[in-house]
Enzyme design. Structure first.
Site, short mmCIF file in Angstrom:
data_model
loop_
_atom_site.label_atom_id
_atom_site.label_comp_id
_atom_site.label_asym_id
_atom_site.label_seq_id
_atom_site.Cartn_x
_atom_site.Cartn_y
_atom_site.Cartn_z
N ALA A 67 67.78 41.42 -17.35
CA ALA A 67 67.36 42.79 -17.61
C ALA A 67 68.36 43.40 -18.59
CB ALA A 67 67.34 43.60 -16.31
N GLY A 112 67.13 38.56 -14.77
CA GLY A 112 65.69 38.74 -14.95
C GLY A 112 65.04 37.61 -15.72
N GLU A 115 64.45 35.01 -13.20
CA GLU A 115 63.35 35.54 -12.36
C GLU A 115 62.01 35.42 -13.08
OE1 GLU A 115 65.63 39.22 -11.77
OE2 GLU A 115 65.23 39.00 -9.63
N GLU A 135 73.87 38.73 -11.17
CA GLU A 135 73.89 40.18 -10.89
C GLU A 135 75.12 40.61 -10.10
OE1 GLU A 135 71.25 38.24 -10.65
OE2 GLU A 135 69.56 39.23 -11.63
#
Ligand code: COA
Length: 260
Positions: A67, A112, A115, A135
């Site tokens: 992200a 992300g 993911e 993260e």
């Protein structure tokens, strides 16, 4: 919708979707997530002739490096939970898409990005690929389904280690653990994905759709794990540690966490 950060190319019934923010290592900012939502929610379902979709990242260095941390600084607990819920919903659109979706991964697939690759039905890794959920380095947890899908692919023991340490693994280890389906030379990921999609296209399309639905059903979505991830992601984005972790990344220094 006019796409700013997605490139779409279709050939012989196979659509290649490229996340195109190379200067930010294809990091998923809000705009890109909105475009993915529109693509998988509105655009792709209308293309009924497709054999399947390949998701990849622009450039050689990264599939997607996570992200977009530069958008993180104004997050608080409430906005964090909203962001997590939205991201999970976008990735559910991919996982529940009725045609096969294959991630072609070169370079970094972090946060992300890992993911996103995990939300696809299959993953082809270049031998230069690096997977991880870093993260915790920012004082938060994965928020786009990573805590749940990593366990589904590689099991609780190794998933917990990778989630807690933030360590990256290479393509061969990802293959050994069951995170990826094939490892090929870096410039062959998309071709390998096309080969598999062409093979699947010869099978009954309704059967393929039902395979996707029933495999997904095994994991009983919408139960506690994903909801717990939203609550925990929101909680961590409300901490001082998270603000310190994100600021440290942007200022290119080590984070000093205080447990607050
Ligand atoms: N969000 C926003 N920008 C990112 C990004 C992210 N997740 N990952 C990389 N970038 C940007 C960098 O800030 C840098 O931009 P700049 O040139 O304006 O400074 C550019 O992409 C290149 O990255 P850089 O860090 O210089 O490359 P590197 O080869 O030294 O390191 C990584 C590559 C992937 C190891 C490193 O970028 C990284 O750790 N990224 C964050 C990964 C992460 O924590 N993801 C999970 C987020 S929840």
């Amino acid at each position: 919708m006019q796409y700013e950060n997605l490139l779409i190319a279709e050939e012989d019934g196979i659509l290649t979707l490229t996340i195109n923010r190379e200067s930010a290592l294809n990091a998923l900012n809000t705009r890109t997530m909105q475009e993915l939502q529109h693509f998988f929610g509105v655009d792709a379902p209308e293309r009924s002739h497709l054999k399947g979709i390949i998701v990849t990242g622009a450039g050689k260095k990264a599939f997607v490096a996570g992200a977009d941390i530069k958008e993180f600084l104004d997050l608080d607990a409430e906005k964090g939970a909203e962001m997590s819920l939205f991201g999970q919903d976008v990735f559910f659109l991919i996982e529940r898409f009725h045609k096969p979706v294959i991630a072609a991964v070169n370079g970094f697939a972090l946060g992300g990005g890992c993911e996103l690759a995990m939300a696809c039905h299959l993953r082809i890794a270049g031998d230069d690929a690096r997977f991880g959920q870093p993260e915790v380095n920012l004082g938060i947890i994965p928020g786009y389904g990573g805590t749940q899908r990593l366990i589904q692919y590689i099991g609780k023991s190794k998933a917990t280690e990778l989630l807690m340490t933030g360590d990256m693994i290479g393509a061969e280890e990802a293959l050994r653990l069951g995170l990826v389906n094939h490892v090929v030379p870096p410039d062959a990921t998309v071709d390998k994905a096309k080969e598999i999609l062409n093979k699947i296209a010869k099978k009954g399309p309704i059967a393929i759709q039902k395979i996707i639905e029933t495999v997904n059903a095994y994991f009983q979505y919408d139960e506690d794990g994903f909801a717990s991830e939203v609550a925990s992601f929101g909680h961590t984005t409300g901490t001082d540690d998270f603000r310190e972790g994100a600021a440290a990344f942007i200022e290119k220094r080590k984070a000093a966490f205080k447990g607050k």
